[in-house]
Design a protein around this motif. Structure first.
Motif, short mmCIF file in Angstrom:
data_model
loop_
_atom_site.label_atom_id
_atom_site.label_comp_id
_atom_site.label_asym_id
_atom_site.label_seq_id
_atom_site.Cartn_x
_atom_site.Cartn_y
_atom_site.Cartn_z
N SER A 38 35.55 -60.95 31.53
CA SER A 38 34.92 -62.01 30.74
C SER A 38 33.52 -61.57 30.32
CB SER A 38 34.84 -63.31 31.53
OG SER A 38 34.27 -64.34 30.74
N ALA A 39 33.23 -61.66 29.02
CA ALA A 39 31.97 -61.13 28.49
C ALA A 39 30.81 -62.10 28.58
CB ALA A 39 32.16 -60.71 27.04
N VAL A 40 31.08 -63.38 28.83
CA VAL A 40 30.02 -64.38 28.89
C VAL A 40 30.13 -65.17 30.18
CG1 VAL A 40 28.98 -66.40 27.79
CG2 VAL A 40 29.96 -64.58 26.38
N LEU A 41 29.03 -65.26 30.92
CA LEU A 41 28.96 -66.01 32.17
C LEU A 41 27.84 -67.03 32.04
CD1 LEU A 41 29.78 -66.48 35.12
CD2 LEU A 41 28.28 -64.57 35.76
N ILE A 42 28.19 -68.31 32.21
CA ILE A 42 27.26 -69.42 32.01
C ILE A 42 27.08 -70.15 33.33
CG2 ILE A 42 26.84 -71.56 30.74
CD1 ILE A 42 28.91 -70.50 28.66
N ALA A 43 25.85 -70.53 33.65
CA ALA A 43 25.60 -71.26 34.90
C ALA A 43 24.53 -72.32 34.68
CB ALA A 43 25.15 -70.31 36.01
N ILE A 44 24.57 -73.35 35.51
CA ILE A 44 23.57 -74.40 35.42
C ILE A 44 22.28 -74.00 36.13
CG2 ILE A 44 25.35 -76.17 35.29
CD1 ILE A 44 24.68 -76.90 38.20
N SER A 45 22.34 -72.93 36.92
CA SER A 45 21.16 -72.47 37.65
C SER A 45 20.73 -71.11 37.11
CB SER A 45 21.46 -72.40 39.15
OG SER A 45 20.27 -72.24 39.89
N ALA A 46 19.77 -70.50 37.79
CA ALA A 46 19.17 -69.25 37.30
C ALA A 46 19.80 -68.03 37.97
CB ALA A 46 17.67 -69.26 37.55
N PRO A 47 19.68 -66.85 37.35
CA PRO A 47 20.17 -65.62 37.96
C PRO A 47 19.11 -64.95 38.82
CG PRO A 47 19.46 -65.17 35.74
CD PRO A 47 19.24 -66.65 35.96
N THR A 48 19.57 -64.04 39.67
CA THR A 48 18.63 -63.19 40.39
C THR A 48 18.30 -61.98 39.51
OG1 THR A 48 20.37 -61.84 41.41
CG2 THR A 48 19.70 -63.86 42.57
N ALA A 49 17.27 -61.24 39.91
CA ALA A 49 16.88 -60.06 39.14
C ALA A 49 17.99 -59.02 39.14
CB ALA A 49 15.59 -59.47 39.71
N LEU A 50 18.65 -58.83 40.29
CA LEU A 50 19.73 -57.86 40.36
C LEU A 50 20.91 -58.30 39.51
CD1 LEU A 50 20.92 -55.28 41.45
CD2 LEU A 50 21.61 -56.51 43.53
N ALA A 51 21.18 -59.59 39.46
CA ALA A 51 22.26 -60.10 38.60
C ALA A 51 21.97 -59.78 37.14
CB ALA A 51 22.42 -61.60 38.80
N ILE A 52 20.71 -59.92 36.73
CA ILE A 52 20.34 -59.62 35.35
C ILE A 52 20.53 -58.14 35.06
CG2 ILE A 52 18.41 -59.53 33.74
CD1 ILE A 52 17.31 -62.06 35.12
N ARG A 53 20.06 -57.29 35.96
CA ARG A 53 20.22 -55.84 35.74
C ARG A 53 21.69 -55.45 35.68
NH1 ARG A 53 15.90 -55.74 39.53
NH2 ARG A 53 17.29 -55.10 41.22
N THR A 54 22.48 -56.04 36.56
CA THR A 54 23.91 -55.72 36.60
C THR A 54 24.61 -56.21 35.34
OG1 THR A 54 23.91 -55.86 39.01
CG2 THR A 54 26.05 -56.00 37.92
N ALA A 55 24.27 -57.40 34.87
CA ALA A 55 24.86 -57.93 33.65
C ALA A 55 24.53 -57.05 32.46
CB ALA A 55 24.38 -59.36 33.42
N GLU A 56 23.28 -56.59 32.39
CA GLU A 56 22.87 -55.72 31.28
C GLU A 56 23.66 -54.42 31.31
OE1 GLU A 56 21.37 -54.69 27.90
OE2 GLU A 56 20.70 -56.57 28.82
N GLU A 57 23.83 -53.86 32.50
CA GLU A 57 24.54 -52.58 32.63
C GLU A 57 26.02 -52.71 32.30
OE1 GLU A 57 23.75 -51.44 36.62
OE2 GLU A 57 21.63 -51.01 36.27
N THR A 58 26.62 -53.83 32.68
CA THR A 58 28.06 -54.00 32.47
C THR A 58 28.40 -54.61 31.12
OG1 THR A 58 28.01 -56.15 33.58
CG2 THR A 58 28.53 -54.25 34.93
#
Length: 263
Positions: free
Chosen positions: A212-232
């Motif tokens: 799945s190319a889009v992940l939506i949440a009502i809360s915020a991401p962690t810094a590692l989640a952001i880096r991982t999302a960018e990489e993947t």
């Protein structure tokens, strides 16, 4: 007992169930998670995919849930090739509700690389993001009764939320949803995953593994989640409440409409 309006009163409340759920392959326990004892076939398929035990739902021949003391033993039968691969990399782990990476043996396993998302042109409008979050909330029947479970939904533009799964553990809810999507015949790349929890790295990893190319949440991401999302290659949308949200990675999949502007 409840204390409301400066008064004590007696009453009843529906509460969420939480039990040990073991996943067994070829007669041996691979993992034990604390979770909500519902949608166990979906859970088994989604967990198996997220853990790299299978690469497709067709590798699962059967799922049998058997009572085991105070919990449930989910016995998963795999095709021979998948079963042999599992034996070669078997590990044991115990996963409490709040943990999505319990029992791993190295730091490398915790930040394991995930295959990149294929960019097939999937896009969402801001109004569709708001709709997805609203529809997920409406479809959380167990949470409405208990106020104690997380939800994960799969949103397809033009169809709405086509699948919802709930669990006391946010990772479990997402695994159940992934299994439901695969078994339901939907293509993960044609929709967005919506969750009610914060976005930790393993939530991003699970969404990416599912495709799945889009992940939506009502809360915020962690810094590692952001880096991982960018990489993947995952578009990460957080703090989605009402008509407002923030895009943390890959904003090109969110297209402007009307007076909206996506920078």
């Amino acid at each position: 007992m409840a204390f409301r309006h400066a008064m004590l009163s007696s009453g009843e409340r529906i509460v969420a169930e939480e039990v040990p759920i073991a996943f067994s392959y070829s007669g041996s326990t691979h993992a034990v998670m604390m979770g909500t004892p519902a949608d166990l076939e979906d859970f088994a398929v989604g967990f198996s995919l997220s853990e790299g035990i299978i690469t497709s739902a067709i590798e699962v021949i059967a799922v049998d849930a058997v009572p085991a003391g105070d919990g449930i033993d989910v016995q998963v039968t795999l095709h021979d090739q998948s079963a042999d691969a599992l034996i070669a990399r078997r590990r044991r782990m115990a996963g409490p509700v709040g943990c999505g990476l319990c029992g791993i043996e190295s730091i490398e396993q915790a930040v394991r690389p995930v295959a990149k998302i294929n960019d097939d042109g999937f896009q969402l409008r801001p109004s569709q993001i708001a709709e997805a979050v609203s529809l997920l909330s409406d479809a959380q029947h167990l949470n409405r009764e208990t106020r104690a479970v997380h939800g994960a939904g799969f949103y397809i533009p033009g169809q709405g939320i086509v699948a919802v799964r709930e669990d006391v553990g946010r990772h479990n809810a997402l695994d159940k949803l992934i299994g439901a999507v695969l078994l339901g015949g939907w293509q993960p790349s044609k929709g967005a995953v919506v969750v009610t929890s914060r976005l930790s790295v393993e939530m991003v990893q699970k969404a990416a593994i599912a495709g799945s190319a889009v992940l939506i949440a009502i809360s915020a991401p962690t810094a590692l989640a952001i880096r991982t999302a960018e990489e993947t290659g995952v578009t990460l949308v957080g703090i989605a409440r009402g008509q407002d949200f923030e895009i943390f990675t890959r904003p090109g999949r969110i297209i402007a409409e009307g007076n909206a502007h996506v920078a």
